[in-house]
Design an enzyme around this catalytic site. Structure first.
Site, PDB file in Angstrom:
ATOM      1  N   HIS A 196       0.839  -1.201   0.000  1.00  0.00           N
ATOM      2  CA  HIS A 196       0.000   0.000   0.000  1.00  0.00           C
ATOM      3  C   HIS A 196       0.876   1.255   0.000  1.00  0.00           C
ATOM      4  O   HIS A 196       2.062   1.197   0.298  1.00  0.00           O
ATOM      5  CB  HIS A 196      -0.910   0.039   1.242  1.00  0.00           C
ATOM      6  CG  HIS A 196      -2.087  -0.892   1.148  1.00  0.00           C
ATOM      7  ND1 HIS A 196      -1.998  -2.225   1.472  1.00  0.00           N
ATOM      8  CD2 HIS A 196      -3.369  -0.673   0.738  1.00  0.00           C
ATOM      9  CE1 HIS A 196      -3.180  -2.798   1.276  1.00  0.00           C
ATOM     10  NE2 HIS A 196      -4.035  -1.884   0.833  1.00  0.00           N
ATOM     11  N   LYS A 230      -0.346   4.768   4.701  1.00  0.00           N
ATOM     12  CA  LYS A 230      -1.150   3.786   5.442  1.00  0.00           C
ATOM     13  C   LYS A 230      -0.560   3.543   6.833  1.00  0.00           C
ATOM     14  O   LYS A 230       0.651   3.355   6.969  1.00  0.00           O
ATOM     15  CB  LYS A 230      -1.245   2.466   4.661  1.00  0.00           C
ATOM     16  CG  LYS A 230      -2.184   1.477   5.307  1.00  0.00           C
ATOM     17  CD  LYS A 230      -2.620   0.392   4.336  1.00  0.00           C
ATOM     18  CE  LYS A 230      -3.543  -0.615   4.995  1.00  0.00           C
ATOM     19  NZ  LYS A 230      -4.814  -0.026   5.429  1.00  0.00           N
TER      20      LYS A 230
HETATM   21  P1  NAD Z   1      -7.322   9.385   5.392  1.00  0.00           P
HETATM   22  O1  NAD Z   1      -6.374   9.600   6.517  1.00  0.00           O
HETATM   23  O2  NAD Z   1      -7.056  10.039   4.082  1.00  0.00           O
HETATM   24  O3  NAD Z   1      -8.820   9.820   5.834  1.00  0.00           O
HETATM   25  C1  NAD Z   1      -9.345   9.648   7.131  1.00  0.00           C
HETATM   26  C2  NAD Z   1     -10.179  10.879   7.447  1.00  0.00           C
HETATM   27  O4  NAD Z   1     -10.867  10.664   8.692  1.00  0.00           O
HETATM   28  C3  NAD Z   1      -9.316  12.158   7.616  1.00  0.00           C
HETATM   29  O5  NAD Z   1      -9.851  13.207   6.828  1.00  0.00           O
HETATM   30  C4  NAD Z   1      -9.437  12.451   9.103  1.00  0.00           C
HETATM   31  O6  NAD Z   1      -9.354  13.841   9.402  1.00  0.00           O
HETATM   32  C5  NAD Z   1     -10.839  11.907   9.383  1.00  0.00           C
HETATM   33  N1  NAD Z   1     -11.129  11.729  10.809  1.00  0.00           N
HETATM   34  C6  NAD Z   1     -10.275  11.301  11.792  1.00  0.00           C
HETATM   35  N2  NAD Z   1     -10.912  11.324  12.977  1.00  0.00           N
HETATM   36  C7  NAD Z   1     -12.184  11.758  12.738  1.00  0.00           C
HETATM   37  C8  NAD Z   1     -13.315  11.994  13.563  1.00  0.00           C
HETATM   38  N3  NAD Z   1     -13.285  11.800  14.894  1.00  0.00           N
HETATM   39  N4  NAD Z   1     -14.463  12.451  12.976  1.00  0.00           N
HETATM   40  C9  NAD Z   1     -14.520  12.670  11.652  1.00  0.00           C
HETATM   41  N5  NAD Z   1     -13.465  12.482  10.816  1.00  0.00           N
HETATM   42  C10 NAD Z   1     -12.310  12.010  11.363  1.00  0.00           C
HETATM   43  O7  NAD Z   1      -7.444   7.799   5.206  1.00  0.00           O
HETATM   44  P2  NAD Z   1      -8.042   6.971   3.975  1.00  0.00           P
HETATM   45  O8  NAD Z   1      -6.950   6.557   3.062  1.00  0.00           O
HETATM   46  O9  NAD Z   1      -9.237   7.681   3.421  1.00  0.00           O
HETATM   47  O10 NAD Z   1      -8.506   5.636   4.749  1.00  0.00           O
HETATM   48  C11 NAD Z   1      -9.403   5.702   5.846  1.00  0.00           C
HETATM   49  C12 NAD Z   1      -9.629   4.295   6.386  1.00  0.00           C
HETATM   50  O11 NAD Z   1     -10.290   3.495   5.393  1.00  0.00           O
HETATM   51  C13 NAD Z   1      -8.340   3.523   6.738  1.00  0.00           C
HETATM   52  O12 NAD Z   1      -8.593   2.721   7.866  1.00  0.00           O
HETATM   53  C14 NAD Z   1      -8.117   2.647   5.498  1.00  0.00           C
HETATM   54  O13 NAD Z   1      -7.357   1.501   5.768  1.00  0.00           O
HETATM   55  C15 NAD Z   1      -9.557   2.299   5.170  1.00  0.00           C
HETATM   56  N6  NAD Z   1      -9.794   1.859   3.784  1.00  0.00           N
HETATM   57  C16 NAD Z   1     -10.686   0.840   3.636  1.00  0.00           C
HETATM   58  C17 NAD Z   1     -11.038   0.417   2.353  1.00  0.00           C
HETATM   59  C18 NAD Z   1     -12.104  -0.634   2.215  1.00  0.00           C
HETATM   60  O14 NAD Z   1     -12.432  -1.025   1.071  1.00  0.00           O
HETATM   61  N7  NAD Z   1     -12.701  -1.097   3.326  1.00  0.00           N
HETATM   62  C19 NAD Z   1     -10.463   1.030   1.234  1.00  0.00           C
HETATM   63  C20 NAD Z   1      -9.561   2.088   1.429  1.00  0.00           C
HETATM   64  C21 NAD Z   1      -9.240   2.505   2.718  1.00  0.00           C
END
Ligand code: NAD
Length: 267
Positions: free
Chosen positions: A155, A159
């Site tokens: 990744h 991450k």
């Molecule tokens: P990222 O860091 O770009 O986004 C996370 C967002 O959540 C940020 O904008 C952050 O400010 C916000 N956040 C944090 N605490 C918060 C709160 N208390 N209230 C509201 N917002 C809050 O990360 P990303 O790349 O978008 O990934 C996010 C998650 O999704 C990770 O755990 C990643 O592994 C997961 N993910 C899952 C899949 C899937 O298919 N299930 C796919 C991609 C990513």
């Protein structure tokens, strides 16, 4: 149907906003961020480069977002997701969770919310990975312990959790195919003098670098032959498409805990 996005300024949050805008029958119900976000009180349009305002301000009031929406999608961080699951239970709003890296206690809290509302949680929302899990379970059930199972994932360098949620799901599928508990055979983070590999273990290796969206390979290594199955995600759009599809599916379901196989009709 109004879909809210918690963590709307994140990589997945922004992709989800664009996907909802392009989806028939779906409407953005609002977006939230944590209380220190630079985006608070700005119009959601700033996150997707839209020329016209959407008329929805980015809020830190997650409860208000849950109350205003039919379903909320959460790709944030584990602690925030636990809080959001509580709000989903209290407001009766369906919740689609993509956040990975939750520990067992956090998962238990999230699962408890499913007694009051619809909780759909999947470490990977893509159709291809969910098909791959079925194949891995099938192959693992056919091949005995003379085939070593290794799961390699790569990744992007942002991450924060390892192995990826998807790698762990693939490990669960392999363990299930062999009729064993993953915790008892999982081999993670090899370093130094580890000794020879134990037959029956399921190994994990995590690579991090650049802008790789997500790549997973499951290796079945035997004497004289090796099977490798790989999935490569080229864009976050496939996760966002899966999450929005799940959100649309959720609103017609009774309270309970669901995963992507339920959404895709693979059970
Ligand atoms: P990222 O860091 O770009 O986004 C996370 C967002 O959540 C940020 O904008 C952050 O400010 C916000 N956040 C944090 N605490 C918060 C709160 N208390 N209230 C509201 N917002 C809050 O990360 P990303 O790349 O978008 O990934 C996010 C998650 O999704 C990770 O755990 C990643 O592994 C997961 N993910 C899952 C899949 C899937 O298919 N299930 C796919 C991609 C990513």
């Amino acid at each position: 149907m109004k879909i809210g996005i918690v963590g709307c300024a994140g990589r997945m949050g922004q992709m989800l906003l664009k996907t909802i805008l392009a989806t028939d029958g779906a409407e953005i119900g609002g977006g939230s961020e944590h209380g220190r976000s630079e985006y608070l009180d700005k119009d959601l349009s700033v996150l997707i480069g839209a020329s016209e305002p959407l008329g929805l301000k980015i809020t830190a009031d997650a409860r208000a977002l849950f109350e205003a929406c039919d379903v909320v999608i959460d790709f944030t961080v584990p602690m925030a997701t636990v809080n959001h699951a509580g709000l989903a239970a209290e407001t009766g709003t369906a919740l689609v969770i993509g956040t990975t890296g939750m520990d067992k206690e956090q998962i238990a809290v999230v699962d408890a919310a499913a007694q009051k509302t619809v909780i759909m949680r999947a470490g990977n929302m893509s159709v291809g990975i969910n098909l791959l899990m079925g194949l891995v379970e099938q192959i693992s059930g056919i091949l005995d312990n003379s085939f070593d199972i290794e799961i390699v994932e790569m990744h992007h360098h942002h991450k924060v959790d390892a192995p990826s949620g998807t790698a762990l799901m693939l490990g669960e599928a392999a363990a299930s195919g062999r009729g064993v508990d993953l915790d008892s055979v999982s081999d993670r983070g090899r370093d130094g003098i580890t000794g020879a590999r134990t037959a029956g273990d399921i190994g994990f290796a995590s690579l991090r670098g650049g802008d790789v969206v997500g790549e997973h390979t499951v290796i079945f290594a035997g004497e004289g032959e090796r099977i490798e199955i790989t999935h490569k995600a080229a864009s976050r759009a496939l996760f966002a498409n899966g999450a929005v599809r799940a959100a649309q599916w959720c609103v017609d379901q009774p309270p309970g805990h669901y995963d992507m196989k339920d959404v895709l009709g693979l059970k």
